[in-house]
Design a protein around this motif. Structure first.
Motif, PDB file in Angstrom:
ATOM      1  N   ARG A   1       4.168  29.718  -7.166  1.00 22.03           N
ATOM      2  CA  ARG A   1       4.396  29.681  -8.621  1.00 22.03           C
ATOM      3  C   ARG A   1       3.130  30.013  -9.411  1.00 22.03           C
ATOM      4  O   ARG A   1       3.157  29.999 -10.646  1.00 22.03           O
ATOM      5  CB  ARG A   1       4.888  28.292  -9.038  1.00 22.03           C
ATOM      6  CG  ARG A   1       6.190  27.821  -8.380  1.00 22.03           C
ATOM      7  CD  ARG A   1       7.386  28.589  -8.899  1.00 22.03           C
ATOM      8  NE  ARG A   1       8.633  28.145  -8.311  1.00 22.03           N
ATOM      9  CZ  ARG A   1       9.535  27.381  -8.941  1.00 22.03           C
ATOM     10  NH1 ARG A   1       9.302  26.964 -10.188  1.00 22.03           N
ATOM     11  NH2 ARG A   1      10.655  27.053  -8.340  1.00 22.03           N
TER      12      ARG A   1
ATOM     13  N   ALA B   1      18.386  27.019  -9.289  1.00 25.55           N
ATOM     14  CA  ALA B   1      18.614  27.515  -7.926  1.00 25.55           C
ATOM     15  C   ALA B   1      18.439  26.335  -6.986  1.00 25.55           C
ATOM     16  O   ALA B   1      17.318  25.866  -6.773  1.00 25.55           O
ATOM     17  CB  ALA B   1      17.638  28.630  -7.569  1.00 25.55           C
TER      18      ALA B   1
ATOM     19  N   THR C   1      13.897  28.546 -10.995  1.00 26.54           N
ATOM     20  CA  THR C   1      13.061  29.686 -10.629  1.00 26.54           C
ATOM     21  C   THR C   1      11.977  29.860 -11.691  1.00 26.54           C
ATOM     22  O   THR C   1      12.063  29.266 -12.782  1.00 26.54           O
ATOM     23  CB  THR C   1      13.900  30.964 -10.548  1.00 26.54           C
ATOM     24  OG1 THR C   1      14.396  31.281 -11.861  1.00 26.54           O
ATOM     25  CG2 THR C   1      15.080  30.775  -9.605  1.00 26.54           C
TER      26      THR C   1
ATOM     27  N   SER D   1      20.982  31.722  -3.394  1.00 30.59           N
ATOM     28  CA  SER D   1      19.595  32.161  -3.495  1.00 30.59           C
ATOM     29  C   SER D   1      19.543  33.425  -4.346  1.00 30.59           C
ATOM     30  O   SER D   1      20.544  34.119  -4.536  1.00 30.59           O
ATOM     31  CB  SER D   1      19.016  32.443  -2.111  1.00 30.59           C
ATOM     32  OG  SER D   1      19.694  33.532  -1.509  1.00 30.59           O
ATOM     33  N   THR D   2      18.365  33.744  -4.855  1.00 25.83           N
ATOM     34  CA  THR D   2      18.215  34.908  -5.732  1.00 25.83           C
ATOM     35  C   THR D   2      18.653  36.212  -5.054  1.00 25.83           C
ATOM     36  O   THR D   2      19.379  37.012  -5.667  1.00 25.83           O
ATOM     37  CB  THR D   2      16.767  35.016  -6.221  1.00 25.83           C
ATOM     38  OG1 THR D   2      16.416  33.807  -6.909  1.00 25.83           O
ATOM     39  CG2 THR D   2      16.594  36.191  -7.173  1.00 25.83           C
TER      40      THR D   2
ATOM     41  N   SER E   1      16.455  28.242  -1.485  1.00 22.26           N
ATOM     42  CA  SER E   1      15.795  28.011  -2.773  1.00 22.26           C
ATOM     43  C   SER E   1      14.507  27.207  -2.578  1.00 22.26           C
ATOM     44  O   SER E   1      14.268  26.593  -1.535  1.00 22.26           O
ATOM     45  CB  SER E   1      16.736  27.259  -3.718  1.00 22.26           C
ATOM     46  OG  SER E   1      16.991  25.951  -3.213  1.00 22.26           O
ATOM     47  N   ASP E   2      13.674  27.202  -3.617  1.00 20.49           N
ATOM     48  CA  ASP E   2      12.457  26.378  -3.582  1.00 20.49           C
ATOM     49  C   ASP E   2      12.806  24.902  -3.481  1.00 20.49           C
ATOM     50  O   ASP E   2      12.066  24.127  -2.856  1.00 20.49           O
ATOM     51  CB  ASP E   2      11.616  26.632  -4.836  1.00 20.49           C
ATOM     52  CG  ASP E   2      10.855  27.955  -4.766  1.00 20.49           C
ATOM     53  OD1 ASP E   2      10.918  28.619  -3.706  1.00 20.49           O
ATOM     54  OD2 ASP E   2      10.202  28.328  -5.766  1.00 20.49           O
TER      55      ASP E   2
END
Length: 443
Positions: free
Chosen positions: A18, A83, A77, A129-130, A88-89
């Motif tokens: 990040r 997410a 995100t 997920s993205t 995902s994170d």
């Protein structure tokens, strides 16, 4: 320490991904605490030292307050979208907390809390997920671009929703499933690649069947019937028969409580047993036989009920390895079905003991709806044993469980048991129960 070091490394990697410094994470957590109306955090420098300790060579586990704040930080995100699904994170964070020594129960609580938030702001896309979001968007425009990964992402959404039954309100879960069903319909309307067709159809079966159950829980019986019809039609085009059996079982259960005609439920359960016997899922077969036993007992067919229970126990005891259905039907669940059979065509005291054993085994978050049903049936057994006061005491637990899970079947069971208490309606213990019902339902 190996796991703890891995957890610390994951936290550091998430922070670096990040572009955040230690102080940057501290400021972000402080801001989130204010947004969530939590007590003010210490000074940024103090929070920064805590962040450093979580990532150190001898890492410490963030306390529950910081865990929640970290979950909210990494559930979005960098662009601000929710997410919370696989990849995902947030999933990475929860894995790191496990490595640092947190319990599975606490991790499940955190994930549920963020999924509840996602139903407010992110919807189904928050569970993807993205990369899968991008892949699904492209496939919806041109189904020929759909991949097995696209279908797997939709499978994961359905699994996530199913896992939250009993923890997240049913109406929220139904809203999450709506886009999955629509996506399956749109994908199947186009030229899907051959290897993907079966995967998308399997998603449609699971999503429509679960949505049918949720529509029933939300008292929309018309939508429930339509969704089960769609799930059945899709299941009939799959190779294995256990998905069809699963649809018939779920449909049979809701029919048992929404139709005054027992024959309707018996027909569906019979179809489930027939399909399950030729399918590859032993778990589904066991559950189908258990449900067959309950329906037979309700029809006062004692021998048929006992025969079906015997087959269910045989299925449970003969299973080995993984099951293609992913079902979690266990001996604890089967004890509950045994109790129902004893309640209708056997000994109430034996039924009571079977219910007690079942309730003791049903401890997971996903099992709370079933546990509430079992407890209500156990209270009915106590009434038939001549102990209405003890039954009323047990029903207080059922009231809380029915409200917490939002389950329609526990509420139906609770109402039926309360009717059985009418001969003691002037007693204080019944008045206390009615007051509890009014207090909870009026809140």
């Amino acid at each position: 320490m190996g796991n703890r070091a891995a957890g610390a490394a994951t936290l550091k990697r998430l922070r670096h991904s990040r572009g955040l410094s230690l102080a940057g994470v501290a400021r972000a957590l402080t801001k989130i605490a204010g947004t969530l109306h939590q007590p003010r955090l210490p000074a940024v420098s103090s929070v920064q030292r805590s962040v450093a300790r979580w990532e150190s060579a001898a890492p410490t586990l963030p306390d529950e307050r910081y865990q929640l704040l970290l979950a909210h930080l990494y559930a979005r995100t960098p662009t601000g979208q929710m997410a919370v699904g696989a990849g995902s994170d947030l999933a990475e964070l929860l894995g790191a907390l496990l490595d640092l020594g947190e319990s599975e129960t606490r991790i499940a609580f955190l994930r549920t809390a963020l999924i509840r938030t996602a139903t407010d702001t992110g919807g189904m896309l928050a569970l993807l997920s993205t990369p899968l979001q991008s892949g699904l968007s492209a496939a919806l425009i041109d189904p020929s671009r759909a991949t097995e990964e696209t279908a797997a992402g939709l499978v994961a959404v359905v699994a996530d929703v199913n896992a939250q039954v009993g923890s997240v309100p049913m109406v929220r879960l139904q809203l999450l499933l709506g886009p999955v069903i629509d996506a399956c319909r749109r994908l199947q309307a186009g030229p899907l690649p051959g290897p993907v067709v079966g995967h998308v159809r399997a998603v449609a079966v699971a999503a429509c069947s679960l949505a049918g159950r949720l529509a029933f829980e939300n008292r929309d019986d018309g939508a429930s019937q339509a969704l089960y019809a769609e799930a059945t039609a899709q299941a009939e085009r799959l190779g294995d028969t256990w998905p069809r059996a699963s649809v018939h079982m779920s449909h049979g259960l809701v029919t048992l409580y929404s139709s005054p005609v027992l024959a309707d439920a018996r027909r569906l359960v019979g179809q489930a047993v027939h399909a399950a016997r030729s399918g590859d899922s032993v778990q589904v077969r066991a559950r189908a036989h258990a449900l067959q036993a309950e329906v037979a007992a309700r029809a006062d067919l004692a021998r048929q009920a006992q025969a079906a229970l015997g087959l269910a126990w045989y299925d449970i005891e003969s299973r080995s390895g993984s099951d293609p259905s992913g079902s979690s039907f266990t001996a604890g669940h089967l004890r509950g079905f045994e109790g129902v059979c004893e309640l209708y065509v056997g000994d109430p005291s034996v039924a009571h003991d079977r219910f007690a054993a079942s309730a003791a085994a049903l401890t997971g978050p996903r099992e709370q709806v079933q546990r509430a049903i079992v407890r209500a049936d156990q209270a009915l057994a106590r009434i038939r044993m001549g102990d209405p006061r003890s039954a009323a005491e047990l029903l207080h637990e059922c009231v809380l469980a029915a409200v917490a899970t939002g389950g329609r079947v526990p509420a139906i069971r609770l109402r039926r048991v309360r009717v059985e208490l009418r001969p003691w309606r002037r007693e204080d213990f019944v008045a206390d129960l009615d007051n509890h019902l009014m207090d909870v339902l009026g809140a």
